[in-house]
Design a protein around this motif. Structure first.
Motif, PDB file in Angstrom:
ATOM      1  N   SER A  78       5.853  -1.617  -0.836  1.00 56.65           N
ATOM      2  CA  SER A  78       4.823  -0.516   0.320  1.00 56.65           C
ATOM      3  C   SER A  78       6.040   0.598  -0.576  1.00 56.65           C
ATOM      4  O   SER A  78       6.676   1.536  -0.531  1.00 56.65           O
ATOM      5  CB  SER A  78       5.170  -1.066   1.549  1.00 56.65           C
ATOM      6  OG  SER A  78       4.625  -2.179   1.376  1.00 56.65           O
ATOM      7  N   MET A  79       4.816   2.084   0.231  1.00 59.82           N
ATOM      8  CA  MET A  79       5.927   3.232  -0.734  1.00 59.82           C
ATOM      9  C   MET A  79       4.848   4.487   0.638  1.00 59.82           C
ATOM     10  O   MET A  79       3.871   4.441   1.047  1.00 59.82           O
ATOM     11  CB  MET A  79       5.166   3.673  -1.750  1.00 59.82           C
ATOM     12  CG  MET A  79       5.407   5.355  -2.731  1.00 59.82           C
ATOM     13  SD  MET A  79       5.523   5.085  -4.297  1.00 59.82           S
ATOM     14  CE  MET A  79       3.802   5.576  -4.643  1.00 59.82           C
ATOM     15  N   ILE A  80       6.239   5.310   0.723  1.00 55.68           N
ATOM     16  CA  ILE A  80       5.752   6.535   1.325  1.00 55.68           C
ATOM     17  C   ILE A  80       5.572   7.709   0.192  1.00 55.68           C
ATOM     18  O   ILE A  80       7.334   7.893   0.565  1.00 55.68           O
ATOM     19  CB  ILE A  80       6.007   6.760   2.414  1.00 55.68           C
ATOM     20  CG1 ILE A  80       6.190   5.180   3.720  1.00 55.68           C
ATOM     21  CG2 ILE A  80       6.232   7.845   3.235  1.00 55.68           C
ATOM     22  CD1 ILE A  80       7.251   5.398   5.234  1.00 55.68           C
ATOM     23  N   LEU A  81       4.777   8.485   0.570  1.00 54.91           N
ATOM     24  CA  LEU A  81       4.718   9.295  -0.416  1.00 54.91           C
ATOM     25  C   LEU A  81       4.956  10.750  -0.131  1.00 54.91           C
ATOM     26  O   LEU A  81       3.750  11.421   0.750  1.00 54.91           O
ATOM     27  CB  LEU A  81       4.159   9.538  -2.160  1.00 54.91           C
ATOM     28  CG  LEU A  81       3.700  10.786  -2.616  1.00 54.91           C
ATOM     29  CD1 LEU A  81       4.944  10.117  -3.452  1.00 54.91           C
ATOM     30  CD2 LEU A  81       2.932  10.194  -3.736  1.00 54.91           C
ATOM     31  N   ILE A  82       5.557  11.824  -0.706  1.00 54.29           N
ATOM     32  CA  ILE A  82       5.796  12.838   0.593  1.00 54.29           C
ATOM     33  C   ILE A  82       5.779  14.020  -0.644  1.00 54.29           C
ATOM     34  O   ILE A  82       6.401  13.565  -1.767  1.00 54.29           O
ATOM     35  CB  ILE A  82       7.244  13.539   1.408  1.00 54.29           C
ATOM     36  CG1 ILE A  82       7.548  12.077   2.705  1.00 54.29           C
ATOM     37  CG2 ILE A  82       7.388  14.466   1.772  1.00 54.29           C
ATOM     38  CD1 ILE A  82       8.684  12.391   2.979  1.00 54.29           C
ATOM     39  N   THR A  83       4.490  14.933  -0.655  1.00 55.60           N
ATOM     40  CA  THR A  83       3.335  15.426  -1.788  1.00 55.60           C
ATOM     41  C   THR A  83       3.371  16.826  -0.979  1.00 55.60           C
ATOM     42  O   THR A  83       3.010  16.616   0.272  1.00 55.60           O
ATOM     43  CB  THR A  83       3.449  14.693  -2.730  1.00 55.60           C
ATOM     44  OG1 THR A  83       3.025  15.582  -3.918  1.00 55.60           O
ATOM     45  CG2 THR A  83       2.138  14.387  -2.479  1.00 55.60           C
ATOM     46  N   THR A  92       0.869  -1.330   0.071  1.00 58.68           N
ATOM     47  CA  THR A  92       0.205  -0.152   0.200  1.00 58.68           C
ATOM     48  C   THR A  92       0.776   1.336  -0.252  1.00 58.68           C
ATOM     49  O   THR A  92       2.412   1.018   0.089  1.00 58.68           O
ATOM     50  CB  THR A  92      -0.710   0.281   1.344  1.00 58.68           C
ATOM     51  OG1 THR A  92      -0.012   0.239   2.226  1.00 58.68           O
ATOM     52  CG2 THR A  92      -2.242  -1.142   0.934  1.00 58.68           C
ATOM     53  N   THR A  93       0.370   2.307  -0.100  1.00 60.91           N
ATOM     54  CA  THR A  93       0.876   3.601   0.000  1.00 60.91           C
ATOM     55  C   THR A  93       0.845   4.321   0.284  1.00 60.91           C
ATOM     56  O   THR A  93      -0.814   4.745   0.522  1.00 60.91           O
ATOM     57  CB  THR A  93       0.741   4.517  -1.957  1.00 60.91           C
ATOM     58  OG1 THR A  93       1.366   3.796  -2.461  1.00 60.91           O
ATOM     59  CG2 THR A  93       1.728   5.400  -1.625  1.00 60.91           C
ATOM     60  N   LEU A  94       1.041   4.743   1.356  1.00 61.87           N
ATOM     61  CA  LEU A  94       0.513   6.477   2.391  1.00 61.87           C
ATOM     62  C   LEU A  94       1.337   7.725   1.851  1.00 61.87           C
ATOM     63  O   LEU A  94       2.239   7.873   1.796  1.00 61.87           O
ATOM     64  CB  LEU A  94       1.375   6.014   4.001  1.00 61.87           C
ATOM     65  CG  LEU A  94       1.208   7.029   4.793  1.00 61.87           C
ATOM     66  CD1 LEU A  94      -0.436   7.242   5.230  1.00 61.87           C
ATOM     67  CD2 LEU A  94       1.962   6.971   6.068  1.00 61.87           C
ATOM     68  N   GLY A  95       0.476   8.415   1.836  1.00 58.27           N
ATOM     69  CA  GLY A  95       0.431   9.775   1.717  1.00 58.27           C
ATOM     70  C   GLY A  95       1.094  11.222   2.372  1.00 58.27           C
ATOM     71  O   GLY A  95       0.243  11.087   3.681  1.00 58.27           O
TER      72      GLY A  95
END
Length: 329
Positions: free
Chosen positions: A213-218, A42-45
Motif C-alpha cells: 500500500s502507498m501514500i504518495l504526497i506530491t 492501493t495508492t492514495l495521493g
C-alpha cells in the motif's frame, strides 16, 4: 476515508486525526480532523499547497513528529488492526522501516553524513531481516543498483553525491525491507525526468508484486494521474475533496480543486497566462471553526461560507466534497 468509502480491507484506518504544534505563544493547527482509509495494495495521493499539513499527516502515522514542538496529537491511527498512536515504543520500532517505510522529502537531512551510503541501507536490512553484516551489505548494494547507483559507489558518503543521487539513496533505504506500507513524501522532487520515471516504475512494481500500500504526497498532478487509485485534496489541515482518481480528475467539484487544475498548463488551449489561485494559503495559527478556510480565496464564496463551516457531502458514491456549494450539485 472512514466516512468516505467502504473499503475491501482497511489496511490503514485514520479517523479524526488532529495535530497541533506550539510556536512561542501561538498554536499551529496543522491537521484538523483528517479521516481516510487505505486498502491493501492501493495508492492514495495527498495533494495540496505547501503548508497544507500533508507531511504532518505522514509523520503522525509513523509517530515521528518533533517532541519539542508537538502540542497535541489525537485521533485514531490503525495499521493492520493495530493502534499506532498508543503502541509501545519498542513495538513501534519493529514496524518502522520494516512494515512501514517513508521516503523523506529532503535527502540532505534524511542521511547520516558520516556513514557510507551502503551501510545506511544495510543497517535496516540487518536489523529487520536478521541477516549477517555481509549478507545485508550485498542486499544493500543490490538496492543501490535498483535505483540506478553503481556498486562501485556504495562505499561513498552522502556529500559525494548530487541531490538527485541522495534522493535515490533515500528511496533505496525505504524500499530495502519490502514494506507493507510506503509513505512517499515528494519522492521525485530532486530527480530529473528520466530518473523520475524509473523511480515511479520501481515503486509501482513493488506495489504490484508485493501488494504494498502507498501514500504518495506530491504537488505533481501528472504523477498522481499515473500512480494513484484514490486522491485526497488537502487544504488548511483538512481533506476538502476525496474520491477515486477518476472522480477528482474528471469531476473536480471543490473550488480549490478546480483551481489546482486551472493552474496547470494545457497544450490544447490557446491562453496567454495560467489561472493561479488568488491569495495565499491561510494562517495555520488561526482555527477555522465557524467558516470555510478557503472562503477568503474562493471566487464563488457566499455569505454562508463565512458564517458556517462546511461538512462532507457525498455527491456520488465515495466522492466527498467539503463545500456548501456542493449541495447545489
Amino acid at each position: 476515508m472512514s466516512e468516505h468509502a467502504t473499503p475491501k480491507e482497511a489496511f490503514l484506518d485514520i479517523r479524526d486525526l488532529k495535530v497541533e504544534y506550539k510556536l512561542g505563544k501561538d498554536t499551529i493547527y496543522a491537521v484538523n480532523g483528517v479521516s481516510f482509509q487505505v486498502e491493501k495494495g492501493t495508492t492514495l495521493g495527498l495533494v495540496g499547497e505547501t503548508g497544507a499539513g500533508k507531511t504532518t499527516i505522514a509523520k503522525a502515522i509513523l509517530r515521528i513528529l518533533p517532541d519539542h514542538s508537538l502540542k497535541m496529537m489525537d485521533g485514531v491511527v490503525k495499521f493492520d488492526g493495530e493502534d499506532i498512536l498508543n503502541m509501545p515504543d519498542e513495538q513501534l520500532r519493529r514496524i518502522r522501516g520494516r512494515r512501514i517505510s517513508m521516503i523523506f522529502q529532503d535527502p540532505m537531512t534524511a542521511l547520516n553524513p558520516v556513514m557510507p551510503v551502503v551501510d545506511q541501507i544495510a543497517e535496516g536490512i540487518a536489523l529487520h531481516q536478521n541477516k549477517s553484516k555481509q549478507d545485508a551489505r550485498i542486499a544493500a548494494i543490490k538496492m543501490l543498483e535498483m535505483v540506478g547507483i553503481s556498486s562501485d559507489r556504495a562505499g561513498e558518503y552522502p556529500h559525494q553525491f548530487s541531490g538527485g543521487m541522495k534522493q535515490r539513496v533515500v528511496i533505496a533505504i525505504a524500499l530495502a525491507c519490502n514494506p507493507d506500507l510506503l509513505i512517499a513524501d515528494e519522492p521525485t522532487t530532486a530527480l530529473d525526468v528520466t530518473i523520475q520515471a524509473q523511480v515511479l516504475e520501481l515503486i509501482g512494481n513493488l506495489r504490484d508484486e508485493l501488494g504494498t500500500s502507498m501514500i504518495l504526497i506530491t504537488h505533481d498532478l501528472g504523477v498522481v494521474a499515473g500512480t494513484c487509485d484514490n486522491v485526497a485534496v488537502v487544504y488548511a489541515g483538512e481533506i476538502i475533496e476525496y474520491g477515486t482518481k477518476e472522480d477528482i480528475f474528471d469531476h473536480p467539484t471543490h473550488p480549490y480543486t478546480i483551481g489546482l487544475f486551472g493552474a496547470l498548463p494545457d497544450l490544447s488551449k490557446d491562453v496567454k497566462r495560467l489561472s493561479p489561485i488568488a491569495g495565499l494559503p491561510p494562517d495555520p495559527s488561526v482555527e477555522y471553526t465557524g467558516s470555510c478556510p478557503f472562503a477568503p480565496r474562493c471566487p464563488k464564496a457566499t455569505e454562508a461560507c463565512t458564517k458556517e463551516k462546511p461538512v462532507d457531502i457525498e455527491i456520488t458514491p465515495g466522492h466527498l466534497v467539503r463545500c456548501h456549494l456542493a449541495k447545489e450539485k
